[in-house]
Design an enzyme around this catalytic site. Structure first.
Site, PDB file in Angstrom:
ATOM      1  N   CYS A  61      27.506  58.531 -73.875  1.00 48.78           N
ATOM      2  CA  CYS A  61      27.348  59.904 -73.383  1.00 48.78           C
ATOM      3  C   CYS A  61      26.673  59.846 -72.009  1.00 48.78           C
ATOM      4  O   CYS A  61      25.597  59.275 -71.861  1.00 48.78           O
ATOM      5  CB  CYS A  61      26.504  60.740 -74.350  1.00 48.78           C
ATOM      6  N   CYS A  87       3.504  61.010 -37.997  1.00 48.08           N
ATOM      7  CA  CYS A  87       2.937  61.811 -39.088  1.00 48.08           C
ATOM      8  C   CYS A  87       1.716  62.567 -38.573  1.00 48.08           C
ATOM      9  O   CYS A  87       1.114  62.198 -37.553  1.00 48.08           O
ATOM     10  CB  CYS A  87       2.566  60.884 -40.248  1.00 48.08           C
ATOM     11  N   CYS A 107      13.233  51.890 -40.937  1.00 50.76           N
ATOM     12  CA  CYS A 107      12.685  50.687 -41.583  1.00 50.76           C
ATOM     13  C   CYS A 107      11.207  50.800 -41.920  1.00 50.76           C
ATOM     14  O   CYS A 107      10.637  49.876 -42.526  1.00 50.76           O
ATOM     15  CB  CYS A 107      12.922  49.464 -40.702  1.00 50.76           C
ATOM     16  N   CYS A 147      16.185  47.639 -35.661  1.00 48.09           N
ATOM     17  CA  CYS A 147      15.391  47.277 -36.843  1.00 48.09           C
ATOM     18  C   CYS A 147      15.581  45.806 -37.198  1.00 48.09           C
ATOM     19  O   CYS A 147      14.634  45.125 -37.596  1.00 48.09           O
ATOM     20  CB  CYS A 147      15.770  48.165 -38.029  1.00 48.09           C
ATOM     21  N   CYS A 196      -2.733   5.709 -21.637  1.00 44.58           N
ATOM     22  CA  CYS A 196      -2.021   4.491 -22.030  1.00 44.58           C
ATOM     23  C   CYS A 196      -0.983   4.801 -23.093  1.00 44.58           C
ATOM     24  O   CYS A 196      -1.183   5.656 -23.956  1.00 44.58           O
ATOM     25  CB  CYS A 196      -3.024   3.470 -22.543  1.00 44.58           C
ATOM     26  N   CYS A 244       3.930   2.110 -30.003  1.00 45.17           N
ATOM     27  CA  CYS A 244       4.286   2.498 -28.636  1.00 45.17           C
ATOM     28  C   CYS A 244       4.615   3.989 -28.594  1.00 45.17           C
ATOM     29  O   CYS A 244       5.455   4.471 -29.352  1.00 45.17           O
ATOM     30  CB  CYS A 244       5.486   1.678 -28.174  1.00 45.17           C
TER      31      CYS A 244
END
Length: 517
Positions: A168, A232, A242, A252, A292, A304
């Site tokens: 249903c 806001c 985002c 974004c 060196c 080395c």
């Protein structure tokens, strides 16, 4: 030729009345944006009102009870326009059936003459007043219904609780849900009501909660454009799509990649590749701190620095004893050179991004200072003494500085290999990069001019000097705004538009972001 020669200048011959009417007209600053998009701050108090407006529209147009109107709106994410389009295309029966709205309600089972009804869940017998039926015609005892509601609400399915009958599709009547829960679990009933109220935000593509921490309790509703930057009433500015901090002209996707790149260790790894070599014995990374080429690991192994091979401890200036370095590994050299270029490129863009972001923090003080000057200025004073022009300039400076800062991560990805490697030939990329950088540098130059003028302050100067300063800042404000617009047009029309990959960016808005409250 001086850069300012390219822009309109104010003539000293113009009289004070002309400046009073036009130059200091604040409406001119309120219409600087190239693209207009509106949004509304939804407070907790206005949430119910806005939800009821949508419900009433659906109830009136489709002649539905509130419960069915809410089910339909939730199913289609509170998009009235979309529902009406589907109503015309699919028809009433199919639209309602897919949403779980029962078109023809069943008023009750044909069992009213019987004294007892068997619940098909617990298989107990109950009187008629101990049984509830939904609009789909299926009925069970109140206890089974209540347990079903509690389980669904605790599982987070409170906004679309389906009938218990298998197969249903009908959504349970919210009046029945609320009535049964209140008698057994008032706390769950309150949660149910709260979930229904918040569905206007949670299930609505055009409304999102403000991402402030701690949460301010507000949400933002946009009219049409979801790729936009909003503010806001708590003061937080963010990308509506985002929910990250304001990041245009970056898309974004670009901003997500940039944020992760700034947080992870990818550039640390590049630095290690460029500046260290592994010990041939213990494989620890060794950093060379002498001239060196014979180096010694903390494990005691000498090797080395030129080729990385192990050797003895005795050596001379020109030759490591027992070891002649003449080997060449082409792939290794290419790998190191690529790491060097990658590190240098990232450092270039990150440094400039950070410099403008830091300047933005300091220049916020300008706005605070000029807001105080505007508040304390007398209304009868001449326009240039109201300091409204200084506040407009500070607002424009902050917006332009934000654009400049974000333009560097945009350039990092626009002209790099991560997103658009196959979208442009090297020649096209170089041409577009030159076009972009010319506009970026023009904006940078004028932003620094505006910042320097606003940073000098206006204390201790004569009325004539203040008037001249106000005209210069007004002119610079308009120049900066125009250059911001042109940078966005360059990005949208010349850089992103010809590409196959879609990277929508928020439209340019000058100064404060427009909102309705």
């Amino acid at each position: 030729m001086d850069d300012d020669d390219n822009y309109p200048q104010w003539s000293d011959e113009e009289d004070d009345d002309h400046f009073s009417e036009n130059v200091f007209d604040t409406a001119d600053y309120e219409n600087l944006a190239t693209t207009s998009y509106a949004y509304t701050v939804v407070t907790e108090m206005s949430l119910l009102t806005m939800q009821m407006e949508q419900l009433n529209i659906m109830k009136e147009i489709l002649a539905l009870p509130e419960n069915s109107a809410r089910i339909l709106l939730i199913n289609h994410r509170w998009d009235v326009r979309r529902i009406l389009e589907l109503f015309e295309r699919k028809g009433k029966e199919r639209l309602f059936s897919e949403a779980g709205v029962t078109l023809h309600e069943n008023n009750g089972p044909s069992l009213s003459s019987q004294s007892k009804i068997t619940c098909n869940v617990c298989f107990e017998d109950f009187s008629m007043d101990e049984v509830s039926m939904m609009s789909c015609g299926h009925y069970y005892c109140n206890n089974c219904w209540t347990e079903h509601f509690i389980i669904k609400i605790n599982d987070g399915e409170s906004r679309r609780i389906r009938c218990m009958t298998p197969n249903c599709n009908a959504i349970c009547n919210e009046e029945v849900v609320r009535k049964l829960l209140k008698s057994k679990s008032p706390d769950i009933a309150s949660r149910f009501d709260r979930f229904l109220l918040e569905s206007y935000i949670e299930d609505n593509n055009k409304v999102k909660w403000c991402p402030s921490t701690p949460h301010c309790g507000n949400a933002i509703q946009v009219e049409d454009e979801i790729y936009c930057e909003v503010e806001c009433s708590c003061g937080l500015q963010f990308c509506f799509n985002c929910l990250s901090k304001v990041h245009s002209p970056c898309s974004c996707k670009m901003w997500d990649l940039w944020s992760k790149k700034c947080q992870d260790d990818s550039e640390n790894i590049n630095w290690i590749i460029v500046n260290t070599k592994p010990c041939p014995k213990c494989q620890k990374k060794v950093d060379k701190n002498g001239g060196c080429n014979l180096v010694k690991c903390i494990c005691g192994q000498h090797f080395c620095w030129l080729c990385g091979a192990a050797t003895g401890s005795a050596h001379t200036y020109s030759k490591i004893k027992g070891h002649s370095c003449g080997r060449y590994d082409d792939e290794k050299v290419k790998h190191i050179e690529h790491a060097k270029r990658s590190l240098h490129r990232y450092t270039h863009y990150y440094d400039r991004y950070k410099v403008h972001a830091d300047s933005l923090k300091h220049e916020n003080e300008f706005k605070v200072t000029f807001e105080e000057l505007v508040r304390t200025s007398k209304s009868e004073e001449s326009n240039h003494k109201s300091f409204r022009w200084a506040l407009n300039g500070a607002n424009q400076l902050l917006r332009a500085r934000q654009v400049l800062s974000n333009s560097y991560p945009f350039a990092f990805y626009m002209f790099g290999d991560e997103l658009f490697q196959d979208e442009m030939t090297p020649e096209e990329r170089l041409q577009k990069q030159n076009l972009f950088e010319v506009q970026q540098q023009q904006l940078e130059f004028q932003v620094e001019n505006l910042s320097m003028c606003l940073g000098k302050g206006f204390h201790g100067i004569s009325d004539t000097e203040l008037f001249d300063t106000s005209l210069h800042i007004i002119n610079l404000t308009r120049i900066v705004n125009r250059l911001c617009k042109e940078l966005y047009l360059c990005i949208e029309d010349d850089l992103l538009s010809p590409l196959q990959i879609n990277h929508p960016i928020a439209p340019y808005k000058s100064q404060a972001l427009t909102k309705n409250q």
